[in-house]
Design an enzyme around this catalytic site. Structure first.
Site, PDB file in Angstrom:
ATOM      1  N   HIS A  34     -31.963  -8.840   9.704  1.00  0.00           N
ATOM      2  CA  HIS A  34     -31.163  -7.635   9.077  1.00  0.00           C
ATOM      3  C   HIS A  34     -31.931  -6.351   9.782  1.00  0.00           C
ATOM      4  CE1 HIS A  34     -28.391  -9.553   7.369  1.00  0.00           C
ATOM      5  NE2 HIS A  34     -29.227 -10.670   7.106  1.00  0.00           N
ATOM      6  N   LEU A 123     -27.075 -20.098  14.165  1.00  0.00           N
ATOM      7  CA  LEU A 123     -27.490 -19.656  15.465  1.00  0.00           C
ATOM      8  C   LEU A 123     -27.250 -18.783  16.649  1.00  0.00           C
ATOM      9  CD1 LEU A 123     -29.178 -23.884  15.083  1.00  0.00           C
ATOM     10  CD2 LEU A 123     -30.184 -21.682  14.446  1.00  0.00           C
ATOM     11  N   ASP A 170     -28.784 -10.692  18.231  1.00  0.00           N
ATOM     12  CA  ASP A 170     -28.062 -12.571  19.004  1.00  0.00           C
ATOM     13  C   ASP A 170     -28.032 -12.160  20.117  1.00  0.00           C
ATOM     14  OD1 ASP A 170     -28.055 -12.539  16.057  1.00  0.00           O
ATOM     15  OD2 ASP A 170     -25.676 -12.514  16.182  1.00  0.00           O
TER      16      ASP A 170
HETATM   17  C1  GLA Z   1     -26.451 -11.929  12.309  1.00  0.00           C
HETATM   18  C2  GLA Z   1     -26.608 -10.624  12.916  1.00  0.00           C
HETATM   19  C3  GLA Z   1     -27.992  -9.640  14.013  1.00  0.00           C
HETATM   20  C4  GLA Z   1     -28.433 -10.023  12.610  1.00  0.00           C
HETATM   21  C5  GLA Z   1     -28.895 -10.737  11.817  1.00  0.00           C
HETATM   22  C6  GLA Z   1     -29.965 -10.636   9.994  1.00  0.00           C
HETATM   23  O1  GLA Z   1     -27.315 -12.716  12.761  1.00  0.00           O
HETATM   24  O2  GLA Z   1     -25.439 -10.641  14.083  1.00  0.00           O
HETATM   25  O3  GLA Z   1     -27.491  -8.562  14.160  1.00  0.00           O
HETATM   26  O4  GLA Z   1     -28.650  -8.631  11.714  1.00  0.00           O
HETATM   27  O5  GLA Z   1     -28.151 -11.219  11.031  1.00  0.00           O
HETATM   28  O6  GLA Z   1     -31.385 -10.699  11.082  1.00  0.00           O
END
Ligand code: GLA
Length: 378
Positions: A34, A123, A170
């Site tokens: 986050h 994932l 991601d």
């Molecule tokens: C999800 C979101 C990412 C990131 C994570 C937490 O995967 O898509 O952008 O904020 O949560 O680290």
């Protein structure tokens, strides 16, 4: 195998072989949760599980999307590219839309999708689809787009078309990761570095425990955390929580709950930097300690874990893991445990046993091997 499966399904759909097959992986975030939408640091690596897209251009300016896994086909024209459209194909249509919004010429195409990234496990199954589609459409249309710009476009698809207010973690991981490395990303400057992740050289491995629990309120909770961070930035008068340098002074200005959210982000950013130092020194005891501290912070301050995830972490640690933490957005999904490779069976059995005793669904475990990012396969 999935390459062939996508290609074969394409041939069944269209009667001809695809122009190519492209792939992009899911990811595990080693640490830095986050932090991405707070202009902070993340340290993900790609996993072998990936999305595969077989594709060819069409001459009629339409897009046909087929999911092998769902046995469903959707066809749309330009008037069907409507942000907010739901359904599995929005991850593909959103990429067409994002490319066009950015001014790229994107002709019609047939795209056939299959994926073995577990859904809803934290994932990045959706980013894998977006980044594979982006790779396919860029090549089919002869678009010369830098990898980081690809990641940003895939994120636009996720944020503005699918409607999930995520950060860049991601899509950057799915696009930019390389085998045997973690990707350090500064989410403000977009500076990256490839960090060798050779835990096996030290006789270690990263055991992934998919708790197979996911909560339906994940999207709302994610948006709420993000809103808290933005509110805290406003109160503190900083562009983003990345800029909080005096945590105690910040906490003194904030109500308890928001303060704890801020404390997670500020300490988590530091843990990413400390993890880089630990990796450079091959100090895996320290890396493990940082992973566990990250989990405690997510559990107590950011409040994004839940009982099965905490049980997996506690059990792995009790079974001898050097460190363990939830990965991804939270409220279920996967836990990573840094363990000695020769203890994999023992740790996995311990977690399975604890889940059985607690009456929980049997977890799935696999070894997280840092893998390659988006690319064309054939
Ligand atoms: C999800 C979101 C990412 C990131 C994570 C937490 O995967 O898509 O952008 O904020 O949560 O680290």
């Amino acid at each position: 195998m999935l390459t062939q499966q996508a290609a074969d399904a394409f041939t069944v759909l269209t009667g001809t072989a695809p122009t190519g097959v492209w792939t992009s992986p899911g990811r595990i975030n080693l640490i830095g949760e986050h932090t991405d939408y707070n202009d902070g640091y993340v340290l993900p690596f790609a996993i072998p599980q990936a999305a595969y897209v077989a594709a060819s251009p069409r001459t009629d300016g339409r897009w046909r999307f087929r999911s092998v896994d769902l046995n469903d086909t959707v066809e749309i024209g330009a008037d069907g590219l409507v942000p907010g459209t739901s359904g599995w194909h929005s991850y593909l249509a959103g990429v067409v839309w994002a490319l066009r919004e950015a001014g790229h010429e994107v002709g019609g195409a047939d795209l056939v999708l299959t994926s073995d990234v577990p859904l809803g496990a934290g994932l990045s199954s959706s980013a894998a689809i977006e980044c594979a589609a982006l790779a396919a459409l860029a090549d089919l249309n002869g678009l010369d787009i830098e990898p980081m710009d690809r990641a940003k476009l895939a994120r636009v698809a996720e944020n503005d078309y699918v409607g999930a207010p995520t950060g860049l973690l991601d899509q950057a991981a799915s696009t930019l990761c390389v085998a045997d490395h973690a990707l350090f990303l500064d989410c403000r400057t977009l500076e990256t570095s490839q960090v060798p992740l050779a835990v096996s050289d030290a006789g270690l491995e990263i055991l992934v425990i998919d708790t197979r629990t996911r909560h339906s309120h994940v999207d709302g909770e994610y948006a709420a955390r993000r809103a808290s961070c933005e509110e805290a930035s406003r109160v503190l008068g900083v562009p983003a929580l990345r800029d909080v340098t005096d945590l105690d002074a910040a906490l003194a200005q904030l109500p308890d709950l928001v303060g704890r959210r801020v404390r997670h982000i500020v300490t988590e950013n530091q843990r990413v930097l400390d993890s880089m130092t630990a990796l450079a020194a091959a100090d895996y005891a320290e890396l493990g300690r940082l992973m566990t501290a990250s989990h405690v912070s997510m559990r107590d301050d950011y409040e994004i874990t839940e009982a099965s995830v905490d049980l997996a972490v506690d059990t792995a640690l009790a079974a001898g893991a050097l460190g363990a933490r939830m990965t991804g957005g939270g409220f279920g999904g996967c836990v990573l445990a840094l363990i000695r490779a020769d203890e994999e069976q023992r740790v996995a059995d311990a977690v399975r046993g604890a889940f059985a005793d607690a009456g929980l669904t049997e977890p799935v475990t696999f070894v997280g091997r840092p893998s390659a990012g988006a690319r064309r396969l054939v």
